[in-house]
Design a protein around this motif. Structure first.
Motif, PDB file in Angstrom:
ATOM      1  N   THR A 189       0.856  -1.181   0.000  1.00  0.00           N
ATOM      2  CA  THR A 189       0.000   0.000   0.000  1.00  0.00           C
ATOM      3  C   THR A 189       0.898   1.239   0.000  1.00  0.00           C
ATOM      4  O   THR A 189       1.949   1.255   0.629  1.00  0.00           O
ATOM      5  N   TYR A 190       0.438   2.271  -0.703  1.00  0.00           N
ATOM      6  CA  TYR A 190       1.301   3.447  -0.841  1.00  0.00           C
ATOM      7  C   TYR A 190       0.449   4.684  -1.087  1.00  0.00           C
ATOM      8  O   TYR A 190      -0.738   4.610  -1.434  1.00  0.00           O
ATOM      9  N   CYS A 191       1.072   5.828  -0.892  1.00  0.00           N
ATOM     10  CA  CYS A 191       0.467   7.094  -1.272  1.00  0.00           C
ATOM     11  C   CYS A 191       1.579   8.095  -1.532  1.00  0.00           C
ATOM     12  O   CYS A 191       2.741   7.845  -1.182  1.00  0.00           O
ATOM     13  N   GLU A 192       1.220   9.196  -2.184  1.00  0.00           N
ATOM     14  CA  GLU A 192       2.168  10.277  -2.430  1.00  0.00           C
ATOM     15  C   GLU A 192       1.872  11.453  -1.509  1.00  0.00           C
ATOM     16  O   GLU A 192       0.723  11.687  -1.133  1.00  0.00           O
ATOM     17  N   VAL A 193       2.923  12.189  -1.179  1.00  0.00           N
ATOM     18  CA  VAL A 193       2.817  13.391  -0.359  1.00  0.00           C
ATOM     19  C   VAL A 193       3.574  14.513  -1.074  1.00  0.00           C
ATOM     20  O   VAL A 193       4.677  14.281  -1.580  1.00  0.00           O
ATOM     21  N   PRO A 194       2.984  15.705  -1.142  1.00  0.00           N
ATOM     22  CA  PRO A 194       3.720  16.810  -1.779  1.00  0.00           C
ATOM     23  C   PRO A 194       5.002  17.134  -1.027  1.00  0.00           C
ATOM     24  O   PRO A 194       4.999  17.245   0.204  1.00  0.00           O
ATOM     25  N   VAL A 195       6.101  17.250  -1.756  1.00  0.00           N
ATOM     26  CA  VAL A 195       7.372  17.651  -1.161  1.00  0.00           C
ATOM     27  C   VAL A 195       7.987  18.746  -2.019  1.00  0.00           C
ATOM     28  O   VAL A 195       7.672  18.884  -3.198  1.00  0.00           O
ATOM     29  N   GLN A 196       8.860  19.507  -1.410  1.00  0.00           N
ATOM     30  CA  GLN A 196       9.553  20.567  -2.125  1.00  0.00           C
ATOM     31  C   GLN A 196      11.020  20.195  -2.277  1.00  0.00           C
ATOM     32  O   GLN A 196      11.702  19.939  -1.283  1.00  0.00           O
ATOM     33  N   ILE A 197      11.488  20.117  -3.513  1.00  0.00           N
ATOM     34  CA  ILE A 197      12.886  19.839  -3.794  1.00  0.00           C
ATOM     35  C   ILE A 197      13.597  21.164  -4.066  1.00  0.00           C
ATOM     36  O   ILE A 197      13.132  21.967  -4.870  1.00  0.00           O
ATOM     37  N   ILE A 198      14.694  21.393  -3.380  1.00  0.00           N
ATOM     38  CA  ILE A 198      15.438  22.638  -3.519  1.00  0.00           C
ATOM     39  C   ILE A 198      16.595  22.422  -4.493  1.00  0.00           C
ATOM     40  O   ILE A 198      17.539  21.678  -4.203  1.00  0.00           O
ATOM     41  N   TYR A 199      16.499  23.059  -5.655  1.00  0.00           N
ATOM     42  CA  TYR A 199      17.560  22.939  -6.658  1.00  0.00           C
ATOM     43  C   TYR A 199      18.512  24.125  -6.517  1.00  0.00           C
ATOM     44  O   TYR A 199      18.175  25.260  -6.838  1.00  0.00           O
ATOM     45  N   THR A 200      19.705  23.846  -6.019  1.00  0.00           N
ATOM     46  CA  THR A 200      20.752  24.852  -5.917  1.00  0.00           C
ATOM     47  C   THR A 200      21.665  24.753  -7.138  1.00  0.00           C
ATOM     48  O   THR A 200      21.567  23.807  -7.936  1.00  0.00           O
ATOM     49  N   ASP A 201      22.567  25.707  -7.277  1.00  0.00           N
ATOM     50  CA  ASP A 201      23.549  25.621  -8.364  1.00  0.00           C
ATOM     51  C   ASP A 201      24.350  24.331  -8.247  1.00  0.00           C
ATOM     52  O   ASP A 201      24.653  23.677  -9.248  1.00  0.00           O
ATOM     53  N   TYR A 202      24.676  23.947  -7.007  1.00  0.00           N
ATOM     54  CA  TYR A 202      25.450  22.719  -6.789  1.00  0.00           C
ATOM     55  C   TYR A 202      24.673  21.492  -7.230  1.00  0.00           C
ATOM     56  O   TYR A 202      25.186  20.652  -7.975  1.00  0.00           O
TER      57      TYR A 202
END
Length: 227
Positions: A189-202
């Motif tokens: 069983t599974y579900c998705e949760v909204p997440v925020q990915i931070i894209y830096t220059d690195y």
């Protein structure tokens, strides 16, 4: 500080940032396993400096293999209830991990998967990367039998039972598609949760290239044909 949650962090040439990532995790979670996938920089020393368990691969085996190695190490730790897969480059947020843990405990799911495409869009994601990811999502949804909005997000939370059972055989980036097949096959069983990915220059400089999406598609099709 929680000691019933283990983080698995695959590491390849992340010496510039991995110590800070580990230290930030260990402010809230004591059990951190970092798998050094034969880095050519000082990643191993930085992992130790950060206070994580260090597991070294003698040769470079790929992110999928590093995850499996870390999961197998977690199986030996006492008192673990949940496992978090977490990137070493600083893109993932601990606030999202806390939310995912709340969801998996409240709803009793086997796995909770982070999605960049639910709610707030990823900060700093390039248009080309968004296009590649959307294509990969469509392909994985068509071939895996598991329908998600973000199929190649490395931020996941799953139960210790799943950790005891899972066996990732694809060593490279195509492991993400294999995990979806494992979910379908084992009826997790599974579900998705909204997440925020931070894209830096690195992180953008080290990010997944478009050719990797082609390789993932090829490996997935080859695996299906070989069955």
């Amino acid at each position: 500080m929680r000691s019933d949650v283990a983080f698995v962090i695959p590491v390849y040439n992340e010496g510039k940032v991995v110590k800070d990532v580990i230290e930030s995790v260990r402010e809230h979670y004591s059990e951190v396993v970092a798998v050094n996938d034969c880095s050519t920089d000082d990643s191993a020393a930085q992992i130790q400096a950060g206070g994580a368990y260090l597991v070294n691969h003698p040769i470079n085996m790929g992110q999928g293999a590093a995850l499996q190695t870390g999961i197998e190490f977690v199986r030996t730790l006492p008192g673990i209830r949940y496992v978090v897969t977490f990137d070493a480059d600083g893109q993932h947020r601990l606030e999202d991990v806390a939310t995912m843990l709340e969801v998996i405990e409240r709803e009793g799911k086997d796995m909770v998967l982070g999605s960049r495409f639910l709610g707030t869009e990823a900060v700093g994601m390039s248009r080309s990367k968004r296009s590649v990811l959307k294509a990969a999502i469509a392909f994985s949804n068509a071939t895996s039998g598991v329908k998600l909005t973000d199929t190649h997000n490395g931020l996941r939370v799953f139960t210790k039972r799943v950790a005891d059972e899972i066996n990732i055989s694809m060593p490279d980036m195509s492991h993400a598609s294999e995990i979806l097949e494992i979910i379908r096959r084992n009826k997790y069983t599974y579900c998705e949760v909204p997440v925020q990915i931070i894209y830096t220059d690195y992180s953008r400089a080290k990010g997944q290239q478009a050719i990797n999406a082609v390789n993932i598609a090829f490996d997935t099709l080859l695996r299906k044909v070989a069955r």
